[in-house]
Scaffold this motif. Structure first.
Motif, short mmCIF file in Angstrom:
data_model
loop_
_atom_site.label_atom_id
_atom_site.label_comp_id
_atom_site.label_asym_id
_atom_site.label_seq_id
_atom_site.Cartn_x
_atom_site.Cartn_y
_atom_site.Cartn_z
N ARG A 1 -20.24 -4.67 30.59
CA ARG A 1 -20.93 -5.54 29.56
C ARG A 1 -20.80 -4.92 28.31
N LEU A 2 -20.88 -3.61 28.25
CA LEU A 2 -20.78 -2.82 26.86
C LEU A 2 -19.55 -2.97 26.31
N GLU A 3 -18.62 -2.74 27.36
CA GLU A 3 -17.12 -3.01 26.99
C GLU A 3 -16.69 -4.06 26.33
N GLN A 4 -17.39 -5.54 26.64
CA GLN A 4 -17.24 -6.71 26.17
C GLN A 4 -17.90 -7.02 24.78
N THR A 5 -18.71 -5.96 24.20
CA THR A 5 -19.45 -6.24 23.23
C THR A 5 -18.49 -6.16 21.79
N PRO A 6 -18.83 -6.96 20.78
CA PRO A 6 -17.91 -6.79 19.58
C PRO A 6 -17.87 -5.44 19.03
N LEU A 7 -18.99 -4.83 19.06
CA LEU A 7 -18.83 -3.29 18.72
C LEU A 7 -17.94 -2.21 19.38
N ILE A 8 -18.00 -2.44 20.68
CA ILE A 8 -17.29 -1.55 21.53
C ILE A 8 -15.77 -1.96 21.53
N ARG A 9 -15.70 -3.16 21.45
CA ARG A 9 -14.16 -3.90 21.52
C ARG A 9 -13.53 -3.17 20.17
N LYS A 10 -14.21 -3.01 19.15
CA LYS A 10 -13.67 -2.73 17.94
C LYS A 10 -13.54 -1.45 18.15
N LEU A 11 -14.39 -0.33 18.67
CA LEU A 11 -13.95 0.89 18.77
C LEU A 11 -12.99 1.05 19.89
N THR A 12 -12.74 0.44 21.00
CA THR A 12 -11.72 0.89 21.91
C THR A 12 -10.26 0.36 21.49
N ARG A 13 -10.44 -0.79 20.49
CA ARG A 13 -9.14 -1.18 19.94
C ARG A 13 -8.70 -0.53 18.80
N GLY A 14 -9.28 0.46 18.18
CA GLY A 14 -9.02 0.98 17.14
C GLY A 14 -9.13 0.33 15.84
N ARG A 15 -10.35 -0.52 15.74
CA ARG A 15 -10.56 -1.40 14.73
C ARG A 15 -11.97 -0.87 14.09
N PHE A 16 -12.56 0.15 14.59
CA PHE A 16 -13.90 0.63 14.11
C PHE A 16 -14.01 1.09 12.67
N GLU A 17 -15.02 0.61 11.80
CA GLU A 17 -15.04 0.95 10.51
C GLU A 17 -16.30 1.89 10.29
N LEU A 18 -16.23 2.72 9.28
CA LEU A 18 -17.66 3.38 8.89
C LEU A 18 -18.71 2.66 8.95
N ALA A 19 -18.88 1.32 8.59
CA ALA A 19 -19.78 0.37 8.28
C ALA A 19 -20.61 0.17 9.77
N ASP A 20 -19.38 -0.01 10.85
CA ASP A 20 -20.12 -0.12 12.29
C ASP A 20 -20.47 1.03 12.82
N TYR A 21 -19.94 2.43 12.51
CA TYR A 21 -20.79 3.57 13.00
C TYR A 21 -21.99 3.83 12.35
N GLN A 22 -22.09 3.44 10.97
CA GLN A 22 -23.45 3.33 10.28
C GLN A 22 -24.50 2.39 11.14
N ALA A 23 -24.14 1.51 11.17
CA ALA A 23 -25.03 0.44 11.92
C ALA A 23 -25.46 0.82 13.24
N PHE A 24 -24.61 1.48 14.00
CA PHE A 24 -24.56 1.95 15.22
C PHE A 24 -25.75 3.05 15.13
N LEU A 25 -25.67 3.92 14.42
CA LEU A 25 -26.48 4.87 14.29
C LEU A 25 -28.05 4.48 13.90
N ILE A 26 -27.92 3.48 13.01
CA ILE A 26 -29.54 2.91 12.70
C ILE A 26 -30.02 2.50 14.03
N GLN A 27 -29.30 1.59 14.75
CA GLN A 27 -29.89 1.31 16.00
C GLN A 27 -30.51 2.25 16.97
N LEU A 28 -29.44 3.42 16.98
CA LEU A 28 -29.55 4.19 18.05
C LEU A 28 -30.80 5.12 17.83
#
Lengths: 376, 221
Positions: free
Chosen positions: B22-49
């Motif tokens: 299920r995680l694999e299909q989330t927009p955030l992880i799709r961006k990560l595995t497809r090489g489209r992850f951006e700094l803003a994605d990582y920062q948003a991820f850290l805030i929730q973590l």
């Protein structure tokens, strides 16, 4: 609903072209990229554990058998072992990763080569798991009463795709003539051959009753893990596939090659384990009842933590019950499960009442198939 | 190992692998595995973590305080766990700052819908007497640490070309949690065999996995 009859595998056949080829002679057959030997090959061989394989292509490029021909020869042997001739066949299901043609389907090519009467046919194109898709079609054809004799075959002629001209001048090769590992791994892993089974409505001595064939695709979860037809980086976007961008541009982009994503493979392996453990949990598979375990994946290449996870969850079939011919006959994709089953049946070690469990994982887009057989 | 522990571990493994899918299909992880992850994605991820990690030691402590005298060993384990992890959110803050973010921003970050639901669920469960079902929640969260964190950390570092000090939480967690899984088996053996507890552990894992995935689904940079 019509009652479904029991159906039995009454014969298995294989065809492996030419003489076995040892690890030191692989690139004599496939050729060398830019004239230089692969540096990655040895690593790939350590991972896959294969020591010997067969190729339908000689070092000079001449082809001894087509994919369809190898399949037809395997079907003939399976029929012969069942005490039948091709005239008695009613249905043929054929599986492959890459057939001789794009169009029409592989079963038409195999039927053309096999001859015999007009047949019902079904073609299955996927990766390793296509073998069980074809087996399920053959099994259903018999148990519904549509046919009394059906055959399922699977064949691969991957080596054609591993020749240097598939890679040279593409994005897959760097300026030092090094091929990307996503492509090179498969060159040192896959080889050629075919296998087949005959399914009948009546048992014979040595026959195996098919109890179930379950196939589970997890393509809803994962991007392609082993594929051909799209470049590595953009493969999830199907508008970048070869037919969209055209054959020349696709070749230059490195889309006309068989490719494997190793990082994704690790996640796909965990997903296979999840599907398997669910079968165990539901009681569909009872590890303690399995006498012979045929997995199209070597026990040695399963990492230690996976084995210990299977042990911790009461899901492991003890390694002494695993049976494989991967090391000596090679990884022949969809044909591999039939190479293993044929060798097991010919070995005479299956006793009446014993259960044979076949597992066919396909990394393609994350699929796993299971087949449970019981010796009559 | 007992059959009861093996049965629960098997069901928990099935839950975890479905969760991973299920995680694999989330927009955030799709961006990560497809090489489209951006700094803003990582920062948003850290805030929730950070929300979830900060709460982790708190609900674990609350759960420990609700464990009765006949399970003191389990209470000790949870307390040790809580002590080990209760400052980890500071590491997330340091990672955030190393990416160029301001510490005030991550501290002021709000829980998204999934994080709210996850947090409420954890504290609700931890408030029950003998909340053994939470072992299922730990399986999911520890599993993320030992299986996913390093994988994500390496991919984030490679995609965004970050220095190690910006990915310490993800990389560090991966190194430490393998032994947590071993401890987990010991904890299961402290409450099993017991049919009701076994069912509750698996159910709690399912709910936690779903809410965790919701948290990741809701991250949109």
């Amino acid at each position: 609903m019509k009652h479904l009859a029991a159906a039995y595998i009454t014969g298995a056949g294989v065809f492996l072209p030419g003489l076995p080829v040892g690890n030191d002679r692989i690139e004599d057959h496939l050729g060398r990229i830019g004239g230089k030997g692969s540096l990655f090959g040895k690593k790939a061989l350590r991972w896959n554990g294969v020591e010997s394989r067969h190729y339908a292509m000689a070092p000079d490029g001449t082809v001894s058998h087509t994919n369809a021909r190898m399949c037809a020869l395997a079907v003939e042997q399976a029929l012969e072992r069942a005490g039948l001739g091709v005239g008695e066949l009613g249905m043929l299901a054929a599986a492959t990763t890459q057939g001789d043609y794009f169009v029409p389907g592989h079963a038409a090519a195999v039927h053309a080569d096999l001859g015999g009467p007009p047949l019902e046919i079904a073609s299955f194109q996927s990766v390793c798991g296509s073998s069980l898709m074809a087996a399920k079609a053959a099994w259903n054809a018999v148990r519904t009463g549509d046919h009394r004799v059906a055959a399922a075959c699977a064949g691969e002629f991957s080596s054609r795709w591993f020749r240097p001209e598939f890679y040279e001048g593409t994005a897959l090769v760097d300026e030092k003539h090094r091929l990307r590992p996503e492509a090179d791994f498969l060159r040192f892993t896959l080889s050629d051959g075919a296998g087949a089974i005959v399914v009948e409505d009546k048992p014979r001595p040595g026959a195996l009753r098919i109890d179930f064939i379950d196939i589970v695709s997890l393509a809803n979860r994962f991007d392609p893990c082993m594929w051909a037809g799209a470049p590595i980086e953009t493969r999830a976007d199907m508008t970048t596939s070869w037919a969209h961008i055209g054959p020349r541009a696709a070749h230059e982009a490195g889309a006309i090659a068989l490719l494997q994503d190793f990082e994704l493979l690790k996640r796909v392996i965990r997903a296979w384990i999840g599907v398997y453990l669910q079968k165990v949990d539901e009681g569909r598979v009872v590890p303690a009842e399995i006498d012979h375990c045929l997995v199209h994946y070597s026990a040695k290449s399963l990492r230690a933590e996976i084995v210990s996870l299977l042990q911790d969850t009461a899901g492991m079939v003890p390694e002494e019950k695993w049976f494989s011919v991967l090391r000596e006959k090679g990884n022949v994709g969809s044909a591999s499960i039939w190479l293993m089953l044929e060798a097991l049946m010919q070995s005479g070690r299956v006793k009446s009442g014993e259960k044979v469990f076949c597992v066919v994982p396909e990394s393609g887009r994350a699929l796993v198939g299971f087949m449970m057989l019981e010796a009559v | 190992m007992s059959d009861a522990v093996a049965d629960v571990l098997r069901k928990l493994t099935v839950v975890f692998t479905a969760f991973e899918g299920r995680l694999e299909q989330t927009p955030l992880i799709r961006k990560l595995t497809r090489g489209r992850f951006e700094l803003a994605d990582y920062q948003a991820f850290l805030i929730q973590l950070r929300q979830q990690v900060k709460d982790g030691a708190l609900w674990m402590s609350r759960a420990a305080s609700n464990i009765d005298e006949s399970h003191l060993e389990l209470r000790s384990s949870l307390m040790r766990h809580a002590v080990t992890e209760h400052r980890d959110f500071r590491l997330l803050e340091a990672d955030y700052v190393a990416t160029g973010g301001a510490v005030e921003t991550i501290r002021a970050g709000e829980k998204n819908v999934g994080s709210e639901a996850l947090s409420a669920w954890m504290f609700h469960e931890a408030s029950k007497p003998n909340p053994f079902g939470l072992l299922g929640a730990m399986w999911i969260i520890e599993g993320l640490g030992s299986i996913k964190a390093q994988e994500w950390g390496r991919k984030v570092k490679e995609t965004l070309v970050l220095a190690d000090d910006a990915v310490r939480f993800l990389l560090y967690h991966g190194e430490n949690d393998a032994q947590h899984i071993e401890e987990f088996k010991t904890m299961l053996a402290m409450v099993l065999p017991d049919e009701r507890t076994a069912r509750r552990i698996v159910r709690t894992a399912e709910v936690t996995a779903r809410l965790y995935a919701l948290q990741i689904e809701e991250i949109v940079a």
